[in-house]
Write a protein that holds these residues in place. Structure first.
Motif, PDB file in Angstrom:
ATOM      1  N   THR A 228       4.250   2.189  -6.801  1.00  0.00           N
ATOM      2  CA  THR A 228       3.661   3.431  -7.732  1.00  0.00           C
ATOM      3  C   THR A 228       4.024   4.781  -7.267  1.00  0.00           C
ATOM      4  OG1 THR A 228       1.519   1.847  -8.134  1.00  0.00           O
ATOM      5  CG2 THR A 228       1.391   4.133  -8.400  1.00  0.00           C
ATOM      6  N   ARG A 229       4.218   4.754  -6.020  1.00  0.00           N
ATOM      7  CA  ARG A 229       4.537   6.116  -5.400  1.00  0.00           C
ATOM      8  C   ARG A 229       6.054   6.418  -5.965  1.00  0.00           C
ATOM      9  NH1 ARG A 229       2.003   4.542  -0.872  1.00  0.00           N
ATOM     10  NH2 ARG A 229       3.991   4.563   0.249  1.00  0.00           N
ATOM     11  N   LEU A 230       6.757   5.473  -5.971  1.00  0.00           N
ATOM     12  CA  LEU A 230       8.347   5.474  -6.161  1.00  0.00           C
ATOM     13  C   LEU A 230       8.552   5.728  -7.509  1.00  0.00           C
ATOM     14  CD1 LEU A 230       9.722   2.338  -4.098  1.00  0.00           C
ATOM     15  CD2 LEU A 230      10.222   4.855  -3.512  1.00  0.00           C
ATOM     16  N   LYS A 231       7.926   5.112  -8.301  1.00  0.00           N
ATOM     17  CA  LYS A 231       7.954   5.271  -9.824  1.00  0.00           C
ATOM     18  C   LYS A 231       7.702   6.715 -10.202  1.00  0.00           C
ATOM     19  CE  LYS A 231       6.665   2.180 -12.771  1.00  0.00           C
ATOM     20  NZ  LYS A 231       6.018   1.338 -13.660  1.00  0.00           N
ATOM     21  N   LYS A 232       6.528   7.220  -9.556  1.00  0.00           N
ATOM     22  CA  LYS A 232       6.129   8.678  -9.955  1.00  0.00           C
ATOM     23  C   LYS A 232       7.300   9.592  -9.305  1.00  0.00           C
ATOM     24  CE  LYS A 232       1.222   7.968  -9.669  1.00  0.00           C
ATOM     25  NZ  LYS A 232      -0.219   8.275  -8.860  1.00  0.00           N
ATOM     26  N   ARG A 233       8.006   9.383  -8.337  1.00  0.00           N
ATOM     27  CA  ARG A 233       9.080  10.395  -8.003  1.00  0.00           C
ATOM     28  C   ARG A 233      10.548   9.992  -8.771  1.00  0.00           C
ATOM     29  NH1 ARG A 233       8.408   8.482  -2.067  1.00  0.00           N
ATOM     30  NH2 ARG A 233      10.684   7.626  -1.540  1.00  0.00           N
ATOM     31  N   GLY A 234      10.465   9.076  -9.812  1.00  0.00           N
ATOM     32  CA  GLY A 234      11.659   9.191 -10.609  1.00  0.00           C
ATOM     33  C   GLY A 234      12.563   7.745 -10.134  1.00  0.00           C
ATOM     34  N   VAL A 235      12.112   6.914  -9.101  1.00  0.00           N
ATOM     35  CA  VAL A 235      12.721   5.960  -8.734  1.00  0.00           C
ATOM     36  C   VAL A 235      12.893   4.716  -9.544  1.00  0.00           C
ATOM     37  CG1 VAL A 235      13.282   4.285  -6.662  1.00  0.00           C
ATOM     38  CG2 VAL A 235      13.004   6.778  -6.364  1.00  0.00           C
ATOM     39  N   ARG A 236      13.908   4.157 -10.146  1.00  0.00           N
ATOM     40  CA  ARG A 236      13.580   3.090 -10.848  1.00  0.00           C
ATOM     41  C   ARG A 236      13.308   1.966  -9.942  1.00  0.00           C
ATOM     42  NH1 ARG A 236      17.391   0.752 -15.865  1.00  0.00           N
ATOM     43  NH2 ARG A 236      15.980  -0.965 -16.518  1.00  0.00           N
ATOM     44  N   VAL A 237      12.183   0.924 -10.433  1.00  0.00           N
ATOM     45  CA  VAL A 237      11.712  -0.043  -9.409  1.00  0.00           C
ATOM     46  C   VAL A 237      11.609  -1.444 -10.228  1.00  0.00           C
ATOM     47  CG1 VAL A 237       9.524  -0.751  -8.138  1.00  0.00           C
ATOM     48  CG2 VAL A 237      10.223   1.359  -8.064  1.00  0.00           C
ATOM     49  N   LEU A 238      12.048  -2.386  -9.668  1.00  0.00           N
ATOM     50  CA  LEU A 238      11.915  -3.757 -10.324  1.00  0.00           C
ATOM     51  C   LEU A 238      11.174  -4.746  -9.075  1.00  0.00           C
ATOM     52  CD1 LEU A 238      12.246  -5.669 -12.546  1.00  0.00           C
ATOM     53  CD2 LEU A 238      14.586  -6.211 -11.578  1.00  0.00           C
ATOM     54  N   LEU A 239      10.207  -5.427  -9.431  1.00  0.00           N
ATOM     55  CA  LEU A 239       9.676  -6.384  -8.423  1.00  0.00           C
ATOM     56  C   LEU A 239       9.702  -7.794  -8.945  1.00  0.00           C
ATOM     57  CD1 LEU A 239       7.439  -3.843  -8.555  1.00  0.00           C
ATOM     58  CD2 LEU A 239       7.026  -4.832  -6.468  1.00  0.00           C
ATOM     59  N   SER A 240       9.659  -8.754  -7.979  1.00  0.00           N
ATOM     60  CA  SER A 240       9.460 -10.269  -8.172  1.00  0.00           C
ATOM     61  C   SER A 240       8.319 -10.725  -7.316  1.00  0.00           C
ATOM     62  CB  SER A 240      10.564 -11.008  -7.958  1.00  0.00           C
ATOM     63  OG  SER A 240      11.846 -10.838  -8.745  1.00  0.00           O
ATOM     64  N   ASN A 241       7.490 -11.678  -8.281  1.00  0.00           N
ATOM     65  CA  ASN A 241       6.304 -12.050  -7.623  1.00  0.00           C
ATOM     66  C   ASN A 241       5.843 -13.390  -8.241  1.00  0.00           C
ATOM     67  OD1 ASN A 241       4.096 -12.668  -5.719  1.00  0.00           O
ATOM     68  ND2 ASN A 241       4.209 -10.309  -5.357  1.00  0.00           N
ATOM     69  N   SER A 242       4.743 -14.071  -7.898  1.00  0.00           N
ATOM     70  CA  SER A 242       4.171 -15.128  -8.668  1.00  0.00           C
ATOM     71  C   SER A 242       3.497 -14.640  -9.625  1.00  0.00           C
ATOM     72  CB  SER A 242       3.498 -16.123  -7.841  1.00  0.00           C
ATOM     73  OG  SER A 242       2.338 -15.455  -7.236  1.00  0.00           O
ATOM     74  N   SER A 243       2.934 -15.541 -10.389  1.00  0.00           N
ATOM     75  CA  SER A 243       2.102 -15.165 -11.695  1.00  0.00           C
ATOM     76  C   SER A 243       0.343 -15.349 -11.129  1.00  0.00           C
ATOM     77  CB  SER A 243       2.389 -16.043 -12.761  1.00  0.00           C
ATOM     78  OG  SER A 243       2.051 -17.418 -12.473  1.00  0.00           O
ATOM     79  N   ALA A 244       0.204 -15.434  -9.824  1.00  0.00           N
ATOM     80  CA  ALA A 244      -1.088 -15.684  -9.424  1.00  0.00           C
ATOM     81  C   ALA A 244      -2.044 -14.376  -9.952  1.00  0.00           C
ATOM     82  CB  ALA A 244      -1.178 -15.460  -7.946  1.00  0.00           C
ATOM     83  N   PRO A 245      -3.319 -14.767 -10.104  1.00  0.00           N
ATOM     84  CA  PRO A 245      -4.038 -13.690 -10.644  1.00  0.00           C
ATOM     85  C   PRO A 245      -4.252 -12.300  -9.668  1.00  0.00           C
ATOM     86  CG  PRO A 245      -5.358 -15.788 -10.576  1.00  0.00           C
ATOM     87  CD  PRO A 245      -3.882 -16.129  -9.729  1.00  0.00           C
ATOM     88  N   LEU A 246      -3.977 -12.585  -8.216  1.00  0.00           N
ATOM     89  CA  LEU A 246      -3.786 -11.135  -7.569  1.00  0.00           C
ATOM     90  C   LEU A 246      -2.785 -10.461  -8.003  1.00  0.00           C
ATOM     91  CD1 LEU A 246      -4.860  -9.494  -5.068  1.00  0.00           C
ATOM     92  CD2 LEU A 246      -3.280 -11.044  -3.503  1.00  0.00           C
ATOM     93  N   VAL A 247      -1.578 -10.904  -8.314  1.00  0.00           N
ATOM     94  CA  VAL A 247      -0.466 -10.207  -8.701  1.00  0.00           C
ATOM     95  C   VAL A 247      -0.611  -9.426  -9.924  1.00  0.00           C
ATOM     96  CG1 VAL A 247       1.795 -10.298  -9.446  1.00  0.00           C
ATOM     97  CG2 VAL A 247       1.056 -11.715  -7.383  1.00  0.00           C
ATOM     98  N   ARG A 248      -1.295 -10.165 -11.011  1.00  0.00           N
ATOM     99  CA  ARG A 248      -1.660  -9.439 -12.108  1.00  0.00           C
ATOM    100  C   ARG A 248      -2.657  -8.372 -11.947  1.00  0.00           C
ATOM    101  NH1 ARG A 248      -0.049 -12.547 -16.648  1.00  0.00           N
ATOM    102  NH2 ARG A 248       0.799 -14.686 -16.340  1.00  0.00           N
ATOM    103  N   ASN A 249      -3.580  -8.789 -11.391  1.00  0.00           N
ATOM    104  CA  ASN A 249      -4.721  -7.634 -11.103  1.00  0.00           C
ATOM    105  C   ASN A 249      -3.965  -6.407 -10.276  1.00  0.00           C
ATOM    106  OD1 ASN A 249      -6.634  -9.064 -12.044  1.00  0.00           O
ATOM    107  ND2 ASN A 249      -7.373 -10.133 -10.338  1.00  0.00           N
ATOM    108  N   LEU A 250      -3.190  -6.650  -9.258  1.00  0.00           N
ATOM    109  CA  LEU A 250      -2.665  -5.485  -8.584  1.00  0.00           C
ATOM    110  C   LEU A 250      -1.672  -4.712  -9.541  1.00  0.00           C
ATOM    111  CD1 LEU A 250      -1.371  -7.266  -5.221  1.00  0.00           C
ATOM    112  CD2 LEU A 250      -2.975  -5.571  -5.533  1.00  0.00           C
ATOM    113  N   TYR A 251      -1.042  -5.265 -10.327  1.00  0.00           N
ATOM    114  CA  TYR A 251       0.093  -4.594 -11.383  1.00  0.00           C
ATOM    115  C   TYR A 251      -0.549  -4.400 -12.691  1.00  0.00           C
ATOM    116  CZ  TYR A 251       2.987  -5.281  -7.231  1.00  0.00           C
ATOM    117  OH  TYR A 251       3.689  -5.025  -5.956  1.00  0.00           O
TER     118      TYR A 251
END
Length: 282
Positions: A228-251
């Motif tokens: 979140t902080r990186l995106k706010k300062r203009g850095v392009r971000v890409l993440l990989s993760n599982s489709s677990a409920p925790l991941v969906r909630n976090l993002y």
């Protein structure tokens, strides 16, 4: 709210230079997802950061001009350094190692951390190619504990791939450090790809033992806050993760979630392998 969509497969032309691809197997490796990853990655960033380098599939596909590659697994990073700086020594050592269970178990117990980077690389690659299902797993004492694999004739020394990877790594910075420290100086125009140990889909599917300290929910939340902080300062971000409920909630807020299908074969249980839904997050 996050937008969830299906990724359209679209590959970019390969970069110039000799072809390079991961020289080790890695749990959650990304070679099969490269078309989707390349669609959402920055093709020519000022700098490329990958704090959980693993097998490095996206890095080797992109061949960025400036790269910072890192992990907390010191043996993994020393393996990359050995291949980058002394690939011919790594090849010479690998050529001398037999595909033999007695040698495997004796070699597994070697005090590899006291050796050179080339020796660490040869140790790491040999065990990766001949150990059960390509796993890298250690106990709390940082002792590698994967058993001998059932391979008829593993390609222990892939010389052309090792040399291509050495060339691709020539100008890369290789660090052993926490993901937050690694990207601390990332700024607008840079691209960061996070491929952390995944949030498990079930209580029995967790695999974070590629280091002795693991990677739990607190680290997952810290990673989300950093993204979140990186995106706010203009850095392009890409993440990989599982489709677990925790991941969906976090993002759920401030991120786009893209569903991709992956076939996972690096797993200790045959019933746990197969096609599953994962997420790309940006």
């Amino acid at each position: 709210m996050a937008r969830v969509s299906a990724a359209r497969i679209e590959a970019r032309p390969p970069p110039e230079g000799p072809p390079a691809r991961p020289f080790i197997k890695w749990a959650g490796g990304k070679r099969q997802l490269l078309p989707s990853l390349l669609k959402h990655a920055s093709p020519n960033p000022s700098r490329y950061f990958e704090p959980f380098i693993g097998g490095g599939a996206l890095f080797f596909a992109l061949r960025p001009r400036r790269a910072v590659l890192a992990d907390v697994n010191a043996r993994l990073i020393r393996t990359y350094r050995g291949v980058r700086n002394n690939v011919e020594d790594v090849i010479r050592l690998l050529r001398s190692y037999p595909h033999d269970s007695t040698f495997f178990y004796r070699f597994r117990e070697a005090n590899v951390d006291g050796g050179s980077d080339a020796e660490v690389a040869a140790w790491f690659i040999y065990l990766n190619k001949t150990g059960f299902n390509g796993l890298y797993r250690v106990n709390r004492d940082n002792r590698f504990n994967v058993p001998f694999g059932r391979y008829a004739s593993p390609n222990i020394c892939d010389e052309s791939t090792l040399r291509a990877c050495s060339a691709a790594l020539a100008d890369a910075e290789l660090l052993v450090d926490d993901f937050e420290v690694v990207v601390a100086k990332a700024k607008r125009g840079d691209f960061v790809y996070f491929d952390p140990p995944y949030v498990p889909l079930s209580t029995t599917s967790s695999f974070t033992s590629y280091t002795s300290s693991g990677f739990g929910n607190a680290e997952q939340k810290r990673l989300r806050d950093l993204a979140t902080r990186l995106k706010k300062r203009g850095v392009r971000v890409l993440l990989s993760n599982s489709s677990a409920p925790l991941v969906r909630n976090l993002y759920a807020d401030g991120f786009d979630l893209i569903k991709v299908s992956a076939t996972r074969v690096v797993n200790s249980k045959a019933t746990a392998r197969g096609s599953i839904v994962e997420l790309l997050i940006k």
